[in-house]
Every structure is written in C-alpha cells, then in structure tokens.
Design an enzyme around this catalytic site. Structure first.
Site, PDB file in Angstrom:
ATOM      1  N   LYS A  13       0.847  -1.212   0.000  1.00  0.00           N
ATOM      2  CA  LYS A  13       0.000   0.000   0.000  1.00  0.00           C
ATOM      3  C   LYS A  13       0.876   1.254   0.000  1.00  0.00           C
ATOM      4  O   LYS A  13       0.656   2.166  -0.783  1.00  0.00           O
ATOM      5  CB  LYS A  13      -0.950  -0.003   1.221  1.00  0.00           C
ATOM      6  N   ARG A  88      -9.869   0.865   8.772  1.00  0.00           N
ATOM      7  CA  ARG A  88      -9.337  -0.458   9.120  1.00  0.00           C
ATOM      8  C   ARG A  88     -10.411  -1.361   9.711  1.00  0.00           C
ATOM      9  O   ARG A  88     -10.137  -2.488  10.073  1.00  0.00           O
ATOM     10  CB  ARG A  88      -8.269  -0.317  10.196  1.00  0.00           C
ATOM     11  N   ARG A 127      11.598  -6.231   4.816  1.00  0.00           N
ATOM     12  CA  ARG A 127      11.466  -4.766   4.698  1.00  0.00           C
ATOM     13  C   ARG A 127      12.465  -4.051   5.619  1.00  0.00           C
ATOM     14  O   ARG A 127      12.628  -4.403   6.774  1.00  0.00           O
ATOM     15  CB  ARG A 127      10.050  -4.332   5.070  1.00  0.00           C
ATOM     16  N   ARG A 160      11.216  -2.462  11.230  1.00  0.00           N
ATOM     17  CA  ARG A 160      10.121  -2.019  12.107  1.00  0.00           C
ATOM     18  C   ARG A 160       9.854  -3.069  13.180  1.00  0.00           C
ATOM     19  O   ARG A 160       9.881  -4.261  12.902  1.00  0.00           O
ATOM     20  CB  ARG A 160       8.843  -1.803  11.277  1.00  0.00           C
ATOM     21  N   ARG A 171      -0.798  -9.409  13.046  1.00  0.00           N
ATOM     22  CA  ARG A 171      -1.359  -8.346  12.189  1.00  0.00           C
ATOM     23  C   ARG A 171      -2.225  -8.945  11.086  1.00  0.00           C
ATOM     24  O   ARG A 171      -3.250  -8.368  10.715  1.00  0.00           O
ATOM     25  CB  ARG A 171      -0.225  -7.504  11.587  1.00  0.00           C
TER      26      ARG A 171
HETATM   27  P1  AP5 Z   1       4.868  -1.649   1.816  1.00  0.00           P
HETATM   28  O1  AP5 Z   1       4.547  -0.791   0.644  1.00  0.00           O
HETATM   29  O2  AP5 Z   1       5.653  -1.044   2.926  1.00  0.00           O
HETATM   30  O3  AP5 Z   1       3.537  -2.388   2.327  1.00  0.00           O
HETATM   31  P2  AP5 Z   1       2.280  -1.822   3.136  1.00  0.00           P
HETATM   32  O4  AP5 Z   1       1.068  -2.477   2.570  1.00  0.00           O
HETATM   33  O5  AP5 Z   1       2.303  -0.316   3.171  1.00  0.00           O
HETATM   34  O6  AP5 Z   1       2.624  -2.449   4.531  1.00  0.00           O
HETATM   35  P3  AP5 Z   1       2.452  -1.891   6.018  1.00  0.00           P
HETATM   36  O7  AP5 Z   1       3.094  -2.943   6.893  1.00  0.00           O
HETATM   37  O8  AP5 Z   1       2.967  -0.502   6.175  1.00  0.00           O
HETATM   38  O9  AP5 Z   1       0.918  -1.927   6.144  1.00  0.00           O
HETATM   39  P4  AP5 Z   1       0.107  -2.070   7.423  1.00  0.00           P
HETATM   40  O10 AP5 Z   1      -1.246  -1.810   6.891  1.00  0.00           O
HETATM   41  O11 AP5 Z   1       0.273  -3.323   8.175  1.00  0.00           O
HETATM   42  O12 AP5 Z   1       0.777  -1.010   8.391  1.00  0.00           O
HETATM   43  P5  AP5 Z   1       0.514   0.529   8.668  1.00  0.00           P
HETATM   44  O13 AP5 Z   1       1.803   1.230   8.531  1.00  0.00           O
HETATM   45  O14 AP5 Z   1      -0.662   1.041   7.911  1.00  0.00           O
HETATM   46  O15 AP5 Z   1       5.668  -2.944   1.256  1.00  0.00           O
HETATM   47  C1  AP5 Z   1       6.157  -3.935   2.149  1.00  0.00           C
HETATM   48  C2  AP5 Z   1       7.540  -4.439   1.657  1.00  0.00           C
HETATM   49  O16 AP5 Z   1       7.343  -5.111   0.409  1.00  0.00           O
HETATM   50  C3  AP5 Z   1       8.566  -3.330   1.403  1.00  0.00           C
HETATM   51  O17 AP5 Z   1       9.849  -3.780   1.787  1.00  0.00           O
HETATM   52  C4  AP5 Z   1       8.508  -3.097  -0.117  1.00  0.00           C
HETATM   53  O18 AP5 Z   1       9.759  -2.675  -0.630  1.00  0.00           O
HETATM   54  C5  AP5 Z   1       8.138  -4.511  -0.611  1.00  0.00           C
HETATM   55  N1  AP5 Z   1       7.309  -4.472  -1.812  1.00  0.00           N
HETATM   56  C6  AP5 Z   1       6.286  -3.622  -2.091  1.00  0.00           C
HETATM   57  N2  AP5 Z   1       5.743  -3.925  -3.297  1.00  0.00           N
HETATM   58  C7  AP5 Z   1       6.421  -5.012  -3.754  1.00  0.00           C
HETATM   59  C8  AP5 Z   1       6.342  -5.810  -4.938  1.00  0.00           C
HETATM   60  N3  AP5 Z   1       5.427  -5.545  -5.921  1.00  0.00           N
HETATM   61  N4  AP5 Z   1       7.187  -6.846  -5.067  1.00  0.00           N
HETATM   62  C9  AP5 Z   1       8.109  -7.129  -4.118  1.00  0.00           C
HETATM   63  N5  AP5 Z   1       8.247  -6.410  -2.976  1.00  0.00           N
HETATM   64  C10 AP5 Z   1       7.406  -5.365  -2.804  1.00  0.00           C
HETATM   65  O19 AP5 Z   1       0.039   0.472  10.200  1.00  0.00           O
HETATM   66  C11 AP5 Z   1       0.960   0.103  11.213  1.00  0.00           C
HETATM   67  C12 AP5 Z   1       0.201   0.079  12.543  1.00  0.00           C
HETATM   68  O20 AP5 Z   1      -0.349   1.391  12.824  1.00  0.00           O
HETATM   69  C13 AP5 Z   1      -1.016  -0.857  12.599  1.00  0.00           C
HETATM   70  O21 AP5 Z   1      -0.648  -2.203  12.907  1.00  0.00           O
HETATM   71  C14 AP5 Z   1      -1.839  -0.199  13.721  1.00  0.00           C
HETATM   72  O22 AP5 Z   1      -1.311  -0.504  14.993  1.00  0.00           O
HETATM   73  C15 AP5 Z   1      -1.632   1.291  13.458  1.00  0.00           C
HETATM   74  N6  AP5 Z   1      -2.661   1.819  12.545  1.00  0.00           N
HETATM   75  C16 AP5 Z   1      -2.474   2.345  11.313  1.00  0.00           C
HETATM   76  N7  AP5 Z   1      -3.647   2.735  10.773  1.00  0.00           N
HETATM   77  C17 AP5 Z   1      -4.600   2.450  11.689  1.00  0.00           C
HETATM   78  C18 AP5 Z   1      -6.019   2.598  11.715  1.00  0.00           C
HETATM   79  N8  AP5 Z   1      -6.704   3.098  10.667  1.00  0.00           N
HETATM   80  N9  AP5 Z   1      -6.682   2.189  12.837  1.00  0.00           N
HETATM   81  C19 AP5 Z   1      -6.030   1.701  13.885  1.00  0.00           C
HETATM   82  N10 AP5 Z   1      -4.689   1.506  13.927  1.00  0.00           N
HETATM   83  C20 AP5 Z   1      -3.984   1.884  12.839  1.00  0.00           C
END
Ligand code: AP5
Length: 217
Positions: A13, A88, A127, A160, A171
């Site tokens: 994402k 979410r 990552r 992370r 997660r």
């Molecule tokens: P990346 O692009 O970083 O993936 P992502 O989907 O953004 O992953 P996140 O872990 O950031 O998502 P998440 O939803 O779990 O966490 P968030 O930060 O929102 O890609 C991942 C890896 O793959 C990278 O190394 C990249 O280089 C690689 N990659 C990407 N595309 C690729 C491809 N095509 N091929 C190969 N490799 C690839 O949330 C974190 C925490 O915050 C949550 O757990 C929660 O505690 C809190 N939080 C956030 N939002 C909320 C909410 N709305 N409500 C409550 N708590 C929340």
C-alpha cells in the site's frame, strides 16, 4: 478524486500510494506514517499509539478517527486524497463516510491490493526503512547497494518492531477479523476494485492506474 487503498499488511500500500497519489495530484495520507512520526517525536499521541502498534493491534477508533477527521479537513484535501491504512474496520468506514458526506462529497473508489499470506511474510520480513528519509527497501526485492545504508540519503536502515515474525502473524489475524469486512462493504456499495499486487512494483502500479481510470473525474 477520493480514494482508499486497502490490503493486508505488506501488500504494498505504501509503495503504491506514492505513485498513485502523484498520478492523481492528491495528498497521500497514511495513518501508519502519521502514528510513526508521532512515535519518533514522542508526542502523547505517539506514546499511546505505540502500545498498540508494537503488539500489532489497531489503535483505538476514537484516537484514529479524530486524527483522520482533522487531517481530511485541511485545505490540501479539498480536491481529493488517497488514504493508505484507513479505514481499518467498519466503524472507521462509517466515520469516513460521515466526514466525506459532511463536506458534500463522496468516496470515489476503494482499491484492494490482493496478495497471499506467504507473500506478506516474505515482504515484511525483508522490509527495511531509512531512519532519516523513511524510504522503504527490501532485502531481496529492492536491496540497497550497501548493507544497512539508505542509497537515497545515506541514513541508517532499520526493521520495524511490528515486522518481527510473531507480530506479523498477529497483524494478519487482525486484518482478516477487523479489516477484511470493509472489502465486502465497499463491494456492496459498488466502489471496490481489486488488483493482483504481486510481481514487479512497476507492473502493480500500471494495474492500479488502469483499475482507477474508469473512476477518474
Ligand atoms: P509496503 O509498501 O511497505 O507495504 P504496506 O502495505 O504499506 O505495509 P504496512 O506494513 O505498512 O501496512 P500495514 O497496513 O500493516 O501497516 P501501517 O503502517 O498502515 O511494502 C512492504 C515491503 O514489500 C517493502 O519492503 C517493499 O519494498 C516490498 N514491496 C512492495 N511492493 C512489492 C512488490 N510488488 N514486489 C516485491 N516487494 C514489494 O500500520 C501500522 C500500525 O499502525 C497498525 O498495525 C496499527 O497498529 C496502526 N494503525 C495504522 N492505521 C490504523 C487505523 N486506521 N486504525 C487503527 N490503527 C492503525
């Protein structure tokens, strides 16, 4: 255009959000990034959020929803936005609908990035993020040329806390229990499009932009 990106942790994402937001000329709003910035600077919001993030749980809805409401009412979101990581769960989806209706607008499209659990684990275990510029690398798929050092700015790379194996599995559980119901919700509203988010990053971006094209205005 008002767009939501949804998908399991590590679906890409954040990676895709930057390209899609740039293409649409709208701000990218990542709740995870906002929480992490608050954790880094030690604000009360960051101190509260960290307890949940490190465990792989969702930060409570009232905290998250207030934060998003304030952000979406800022001037730069007047013509649209791309949300990464919000909503979410169904409660947050209803909050978003209220916010958007409140400004006389509607959500245009929800883009689902589809990847399987094995790919999630591969992506998150490899990552690495830059402490200085936040650029995201991957040890196998997009490795930096020097181990532990960001090619973009020379900063130190780190893993992370919530990318450790046990937390990743939790997660994923949270995703299937709390977040995946919003996918059905948006399908019922007729604004969901899903794409295969595996393969090279550029190919996924091409699929994402093609899927969004019919909704552009
Ligand atoms: P990346 O692009 O970083 O993936 P992502 O989907 O953004 O992953 P996140 O872990 O950031 O998502 P998440 O939803 O779990 O966490 P968030 O930060 O929102 O890609 C991942 C890896 O793959 C990278 O190394 C990249 O280089 C690689 N990659 C990407 N595309 C690729 C491809 N095509 N091929 C190969 N490799 C690839 O949330 C974190 C925490 O915050 C949550 O757990 C929660 O505690 C809190 N939080 C956030 N939002 C909320 C909410 N709305 N409500 C409550 N708590 C929340």
């Amino acid at each position: 255009m008002r767009v939501v990106l949804v998908g399991p942790p590590g679906a890409g994402k954040g990676t895709q959000a930057q390209f899609v937001a740039q293409h649409l000329s709208v701000p990218k709003i990542s709740t995870g990034d906002i929480f992490r910035a608050n954790v880094s600077s030690g604000t009360p919001l960051g101190i509260e959020a960290r307890r949940y993030m490190d465990a792989g749980d969702l930060v409570p809805d009232e905290v998250t929803s207030d934060m998003v409401r304030q952000r979406l009412l800022e001037e730069d979101c007047a013509k649209g936005f791309l949300l990464d990581g919000f909503p979410r769960n169904l409660t947050q989806a209803h909050v978003l609908e209220d916010i958007v209706l409140g400004i006389g607008q509607r959500l245009d499209v929800v883009l689902e990035l589809v990847v399987d659990d094995d790919e999630v684990v591969r992506r998150l275990s490899g990552r690495r993020t830059c402490r200085q510029c936040n650029h995201v690398w991957h040890l196998d798929f997009d490795p930096p040329s020097r181990e532990g050092i960001c090619d973009a700015c020379g900063g130190e790379l780190f893993q992370r806390d919530d990318d450790k194996a046990d937390t990743v599995l939790h997660r994923l559980e949270v995703y299937y229990t709390d977040t995946s119901p919003i996918v059905g919700h948006y399908a019922n509203l007729g604004i969901l499009v899903g794409i295969d988010a595996t393969g090279p990053v550029d190919d996924v971006t091409d699929r994402a932009l093609a899927a969004l094209r019919p909704f552009e205005r």
